[in-house]
Design an enzyme around this catalytic site. Sequence first.
Site, short mmCIF file in Angstrom:
data_model
loop_
_atom_site.label_atom_id
_atom_site.label_comp_id
_atom_site.label_asym_id
_atom_site.label_seq_id
_atom_site.Cartn_x
_atom_site.Cartn_y
_atom_site.Cartn_z
N HIS A 59 -9.98 -5.32 85.85
CA HIS A 59 -10.81 -5.51 87.03
C HIS A 59 -10.23 -4.76 88.24
O HIS A 59 -9.50 -5.35 89.05
CB HIS A 59 -10.90 -7.02 87.31
CG HIS A 59 -11.92 -7.41 88.32
ND1 HIS A 59 -12.48 -8.67 88.35
CD2 HIS A 59 -12.49 -6.73 89.33
CE1 HIS A 59 -13.34 -8.74 89.34
NE2 HIS A 59 -13.36 -7.57 89.95
N ASP A 304 -8.37 -7.70 90.41
CA ASP A 304 -9.46 -7.52 91.39
C ASP A 304 -8.96 -6.65 92.55
O ASP A 304 -9.22 -6.94 93.72
CB ASP A 304 -10.01 -8.86 91.89
CG ASP A 304 -11.34 -8.66 92.65
OD1 ASP A 304 -12.01 -7.64 92.43
OD2 ASP A 304 -11.70 -9.54 93.45
N GLY A 323 -11.50 -9.11 99.95
CA GLY A 323 -10.73 -8.41 98.94
C GLY A 323 -9.36 -7.95 99.39
O GLY A 323 -9.15 -7.64 100.57
#
Length: 429
Positions: A59, A304, A323
């Site tokens: 990811h 991520d 993020g």
Amino acid sequence: MDERVLIRNVQVVSPGGETRTGDVLMADGRWSFPTTTPGDCRVIGGTGMVLLPGLYDLHAHLREPGREDSETIETGVAAALAGGFTGLTAMPDTVPPVDNGGMVHSLRDIAGRTAGFSIEVAGCITRGRLGQELAEIGEMQSRGAVMITDDPEPVSNPQVLRRALQYARDLGVLVATTCDVKELSGSGAMHDGSVSYRLGLPGLHPCAEEIGIARDIRLAQSCGSRIHIRGVSTARSVETIRRYKSEGVAVTAEAFPHHLLFTDADVGEYDTSFKVKPPLRPESDRLALIQAVRDGVIDVLATDHTPHTWFEKTRDFGSAPFGMTGLETALSALHEGLIAPGRLSWETLVERFSTAPRRLLGLEVPVIQEGSAVNAVLFDPAREITFSPETLKSRSHNTPYLNRTLKGSVVWVAIGSKVMVDRLERAGD
Ligand SMILES: [Zn+2]
């Protein structure tokens, strides 16, 4: 040039074998365990160090094409290697998004020029990631897409997701969903709780994730499809996944290191480097998630890795994007936070962050055994590493570890007969 390297007295952690300490020789791109000292090779003193198979990040947002100001494939791969990753899956939320076979083909073409490092490409579930019509799933798969996902968006319409699951089941493509009921999460900026009340920030209610996860797994169960759940962050989400797994549903689940290491209290005074989605949760969720990584309800760890420019992340907390980056910091952070204190074993880390993600995609799993191909990371638990703008390889620096020092560092990475990272010389090994 082919390198011959002898690593002496190193702890070797490999799937399919007992963890052991001894001498390991890399020659002609393969491992062996010599009983006498071979000549004509570089010698690394490995006492106290750990040799692991190369990690794989399922990811990572690499931003190419469209947002090369925050990351490119080249800088993303450099960041990955620096952090001990030897492969990754690039997310399709580029500009334009990867929702057709031509885009998959051209991205794989660019990635193919990155010698030695394995980049897989994910495609979108829906056209333009808009959640309305299915993307060209069959076409993308035939061009090499290994997974479909609309991350960081959910597929809000359950009928659209159901059709995608049926289609992907027949094609054998992995569907990975980011679970979020948008009507509940709304404009939330952080976990809905005492910290968000104190800071006066709109909350992201955990029900948005928990209901989304229950819905997506139930849909997969109803069409006999497998499904991969991304970014699990609450104790109730874990229990839902545990229950469906016990019923035999083909669900796998993924968690991010930052949810294992931080809580919503770390947002402190509006620190946007902690603004992530799903948001950082309270301590009880963090502890449940660590337990789920240990017992296997969480199958996969993934970073991520979400690069944003300094300009974007220095907005006020409410309007800054979600993020943080993670490729360069994940291994050192998990070592300092969980492995060194004895809360996570090296064997479990290798399973969740190297073996399981590759197995999910049907990729070859690296091992460190007699005769196996070299794909490995040497980690020194005693070496400190400081993450500064000068040393970070990623084009973006939106990490809470910026200008912080962690104990434990990747010191050497090799793939085949090539040494990709070498920080040993500086320490005078
Ligand atoms: Zn993501």
